[in-house]
Design an enzyme around this catalytic site. Structure first.
Site, short mmCIF file in Angstrom:
data_model
loop_
_atom_site.label_atom_id
_atom_site.label_comp_id
_atom_site.label_asym_id
_atom_site.label_seq_id
_atom_site.Cartn_x
_atom_site.Cartn_y
_atom_site.Cartn_z
CG LEU A 59 -1.93 -1.12 0.97
CD1 LEU A 59 -3.08 -1.09 2.82
CD2 LEU A 59 -2.85 -1.73 0.05
CG LEU A 61 0.19 3.67 3.79
CD1 LEU A 61 1.50 3.43 5.62
CD2 LEU A 61 -0.42 2.78 3.92
CE LYS A 62 5.10 10.36 1.67
NZ LYS A 62 6.42 10.80 0.62
N GLY A 127 17.46 8.39 14.82
CA GLY A 127 18.28 7.98 15.56
C GLY A 127 18.23 5.99 15.51
CG HIS A 128 20.35 4.20 13.50
ND1 HIS A 128 19.23 3.51 12.78
CD2 HIS A 128 20.74 4.67 12.98
CE1 HIS A 128 18.62 3.77 11.75
NE2 HIS A 128 19.93 4.36 11.61
CG ASP A 129 21.08 -0.74 19.78
OD1 ASP A 129 22.00 -0.23 20.70
OD2 ASP A 129 20.08 -1.52 19.76
CB ILE A 130 24.66 3.29 19.07
CG1 ILE A 130 25.84 3.74 19.48
CG2 ILE A 130 24.81 4.78 17.68
CD1 ILE A 130 27.23 3.68 18.98
CG ASN A 131 22.06 7.98 17.45
OD1 ASN A 131 21.60 6.93 17.11
ND2 ASN A 131 22.79 8.04 18.04
CG ASP A 158 17.48 -1.20 16.89
OD1 ASP A 158 17.27 -0.31 17.85
OD2 ASP A 158 17.97 -1.76 16.06
#
Length: 364
Positions: A59, A61-62, A127-131, A158
């Protein structure tokens, strides 16, 4: 009569995203939920372990027609999982206010790094896990003395604080719905989740068991010689966790170290680590496994990802299964009265569109 899966009959819509959201959906699918993954027409479905047991539709979604298709699915869904930054679903006219007005019993799970509220300079940031580890305070103590902090790959924020905690929040909301009949928003922020997981770490820092100013020098962070990883003569490793006195005594006995060697004399820890390290380097890992095989000393081999599935205990437990030439971990925990087996087949991109969507959408 075959036991019913714990989440049999539960319908989950998972907006495709990165690792935490798919893992949350995987947990629900592994225990019997019908998980419909909403994939973007622009992307390709990762044919990975996190997609197993799910259905997939595409899909955009826009696109108004595709948004309407999602709303129609919401009408019969129990749960929706979305992985976007705050405000994205609202801009798509798919926010929780609209969806809960349409489907009051819906559990609307929002899985983000920093949460739905707070400092906008933070919550709207990538951001990611480390952040998330960094902002929770936990990353600062994941280090050895003299080294920089080192994240444990991306398993902590995560998966433990993200996907797993989101699934827990969904189940809690479903339990509450049985009493109230109403759905609600689950605001799962990975930074919050890591901090919550670190409750005991904060306690240790408060009572002196952990020195946050000198990480890597305390009981459980690599400072103690009896809670440590040691290299063997073949370059492999043994993990030592002999915290209690009786296990420490066994450890000393098998290493040939005098039994009167004080366990909690922190001044002696650096010397003992060097001594233990020298002793462990005199034998191969397999030889040390034989030494400790019948000793209750909390000493185990450090297995590689290739070795772990072949370990006799893991084989006996069925901790891994081999499918299509690769090993996959099996669902945990085990429910003894209603055991479930994962559906190991993952979908292709948009595979179930004709089964799930009665009307054509803009991209199909």
């Amino acid at each position: 009569r075959k036991a019913m899966a714990p989440l049999d009959g539960l319908v989950v819509l998972e907006i495709a995203g990165l690792a935490p959201g798919p893992f949350c959906g995987l947990m629900l699918a592994d225990f019997g939920a019908k998980v419909i993954r909403i994939d973007s027409p622009k992307g390709t479905l990762n044919t990975d372990m996190l997609a197993r047991g799910k259905q997939s539709i595409m899909l955009d979604l826009k696109a108004p027609a595709d948004r309407e298709a999602l709303l129609n699915l919401v009408d019969t869904a129990d749960v929706l999982i979305e992985p976007f930054r705050p405000g994205v679903m609202e801009r798509l006219h798919l926010g929780p206010a609209l969806l809960l007005a349409r489907r009051p019993s819906l559990i609307y799970a929002r899985l983000t790094g920093f949460g739905q509220s707070g400092d906008q300079a933070v919550t709207t940031r990538a951001g990611h896990d480390i952040n998330f580890l960094a902002l929770s305070g936990v990353l600062s103590v994941l280090k050895r003395e003299g080294e920089v902090p080192h994240p444990p790959i991306n398993i902590l924020a995560d998966f433990a604080a993200g996907g797993h905690m989101c699934a827990t929040g969904i189940l809690l909301a479903l339990l509450e719905r049985q009493k109230s009949g109403r759905g609600q928003v689950v605001d799962c922020a990975m930074t919050d989740g890591v901090a919550y997981l670190a409750t005991f770490i904060y306690q240790m820092a408060h009572n002196g068991m952990l020195n946050p100013d000198r990480p890597g020098t305390s009981l459980l962070d690599g400072g103690a010689p009896f809670y440590q990883v040691y290299e063997c003569s073949d370059g492999q490793y043994m993990a030592v966790g002999a915290l209690e006195p009786q296990f420490y005594t066994q450890l000393l006995n098998e290493l040939g170290v005098p039994a009167d060697c004080p366990q909690l004399d922190t001044q002696e820890w650096p010397r003992l680590k060097q001594q233990f390290a020298s002793i462990f380097r005199t034998k191969t890992r397999d030889e040390w496994c034989s030494v400790f095989a019948h000793r209750d000393a909390c000493v185990t081999p450090v297995l590689t990802l290739q070795e772990a599935p072949a370990h006799p205990h893991n084989q006996w437990r069925g901790t891994f299964v081999r499918k299509d030439g690769r090993c996959e971990p099996t669902p945990a925990p085990r429910l003894m009265r209603s055991p479930v087996g994962a559906n190991w087949k993952g979908p292709t991109h948009g595979e179930h569109a004709h089964d799930i969507l009665p009307q054509p959408t803009s991209k199909l």
